[in-house]
Design an enzyme around this catalytic site. Structure first.
Site, short mmCIF file in Angstrom:
data_model
loop_
_atom_site.label_atom_id
_atom_site.label_comp_id
_atom_site.label_asym_id
_atom_site.label_seq_id
_atom_site.Cartn_x
_atom_site.Cartn_y
_atom_site.Cartn_z
N LYS A 136 -3.38 -6.24 -9.58
CA LYS A 136 -2.44 -7.24 -8.77
C LYS A 136 -1.29 -7.55 -10.02
O LYS A 136 -0.44 -7.56 -9.74
CB LYS A 136 -3.06 -8.40 -8.22
CG LYS A 136 -3.97 -8.24 -7.17
CD LYS A 136 -4.28 -9.31 -6.60
CE LYS A 136 -5.00 -9.24 -4.95
NZ LYS A 136 -5.76 -10.34 -4.61
N LYS A 138 -4.11 -6.08 2.84
CA LYS A 138 -3.13 -7.07 3.65
C LYS A 138 -1.81 -6.89 2.62
O LYS A 138 -0.88 -7.16 3.16
CB LYS A 138 -3.57 -8.61 3.33
CG LYS A 138 -4.72 -8.97 4.10
CD LYS A 138 -4.87 -10.41 3.68
CE LYS A 138 -6.58 -10.94 4.14
NZ LYS A 138 -7.20 -12.05 3.57
N LYS A 181 -7.67 1.69 0.09
CA LYS A 181 -8.18 0.85 0.88
C LYS A 181 -7.34 0.22 1.70
O LYS A 181 -6.23 -0.11 1.35
CB LYS A 181 -8.69 -0.32 -0.30
CG LYS A 181 -9.76 -1.25 0.26
CD LYS A 181 -9.91 -2.25 -0.85
CE LYS A 181 -8.84 -3.14 -1.06
NZ LYS A 181 -9.18 -4.38 -2.05
#
Ligand code: TYM
Length: 335
Positions: free
Chosen positions: A113, A201, A198
């Site tokens: 991230k 969101k 994966k």
């Protein structure tokens, strides 16, 4: 003997997708009768990346409503909002002070991230796993049902608990060491656009995921466009066919049919036959959740009561642990 305790949570960032449901929430619901459960909406985690203040409160309530819609049963489970229980932030601070920096720098999710955030990466993103440890340790959770991607954070939580007990426990366990509960199938649901990534969101493509609240025509469109391969005959566990494995796994989990049954049913199928079947199965599986969700959202008073009761129960448990931790650290407690 009292029931073992379960704690878990989901971030209120956007709509929940099939990965969140099959990797986490379905496990909560399937096992809830055996445990004393605490399920929180982790809204403090949601601001570790840029967020929208105009929708945070609404997104948070929507996730709580989805917990209920997915079947969380208030007879054995407590639903609450993380920021409504200040002990989470307070314990996170106390645990920060005993957590070595290099433990956090090793976290894969932080690295992934942080790359996306570039220069703007906040301290909160690095510190996120300590807040998650606080969430879990406050409730003395025995089991933490999560998807595969949270395994490293669970290991860190265990390391933090052990370190705290070693440094301040005087031979006693002040903090209870939790165990991850990761299901065999569904712990890592993959993207519809790429079976090696994966379902997430944060993927910019809506076509990469099926959301729990997607209407039937959106589900149909996403499955129609999802990535497949040119091979006829569908199979599990072929490393060269990640999309095929993922779609068959989704079909198995959503239909409730065992893997072996699905393997036989689909072994001679082509995608043209499988996709309509998968579409119908997904629509049928999500319909009861969507109907219940609409009912709950239509009665805001009910949700408020659930969350008020949840906050009370959660606060009581959390504050008891916090007092133990502060006492072990040598703090004087207010009289
Ligand atoms: P979050 O909000 O990213 O995801 C919520 C849950 O969904 C699981 N999950 C998946 N499972 C299977 N396949 C996928 N593609 C997939 N994507 C997500 C996650 O593993 C998770 O179980 N840090 C946590 C939230 C959290 C938490 C906690 C969880 C904060 N405090 C305490 C448990 C206990 C997170 O960001 O999850």
């Amino acid at each position: 003997m009292s029931k073992k305790r379960v704690l878990s949570g989901v971030q209120p960032t956007g709509n929940l997708h099939l990965g969140n449901y099959l990797g986490a929430i379905k496990t909560w619901v399937d096992g809830q009768g055996q445990y004393d459960n605490f399920f929180c909406v982790v809204d403090l985690h949601a601001i570790t990346v840029p967020h929208n203040p105009a929708t945070l409160a609404q997104d948070t309530s929507a996730i709580a409503a989805l917990y209920l819609a997915c079947g969380v049963d208030l007879n054995c489970s407590t639903i609450f909002i993380q920021s409504h229980v200040p002990a989470h932030s307070e314990l996170a601070w106390l645990l920060n002070c005993i957590t070595p920096l290099n433990w956090l720098e090793r976290m894969i999710q932080f690295k992934e991230k942080a790359i996306k955030q570039g220069e703007d990466v906040g301290v909160g993103l690095l510190d996120y796993p300590v807040l998650m440890a606080a969430d879990i340790l406050l409730y003395e959770a025995d089991q933490v049902p999560v998807g595969e991607d949270q395994k490293q954070h669970l290991e860190l939580t265990r390391d933090i608990a052990n370190r705290f007990n070693h440094l301040y426990g005087k031979g006693e366990s002040v903090l209870k060491c939790p165990n991850p509960m990761i299901r065999k199938e569904g712990a890592r649901v993959m993207s519809l656009a790429d079976g090696t990534r994966k379902m997430s969101k944060s993927d910019p493509s809506e076509l990469s995921r099926l959301n729990l609240l997607d209407p039937p025509d959106t589900i149909a469109q996403k499955i129609k466009k999802c990535k497949t391969d040119p091979i006829k005959g569908l199979e599990f566990d072929n490393r060269d066919r990640p999309e095929c494995h993922n779609l068959l796994t989704l079909y198995s989990l959503l239909s409730g049919k065992p893997k072996e049954t699905v393997a036989l049913e689909c072994q001679d199928m082509g995608w043209g036959q499988f996709k309509p079947l998968m579409t119908e199965t997904a629509i049928e599986a999500l319909k009861p959740i969507q109907t219940k969700y609409a009912e709950i959202m239509g009665d805001p008073g009910y949700l408020e009561t659930v969350l008020r009761d949840g906050r009370e129960k959660a606060t009581e448990v959390a504050n008891t642990t916090l007092v133990k931790v502060k006492t072990a650290l040598g703090y004087s407690l207010p009289t």
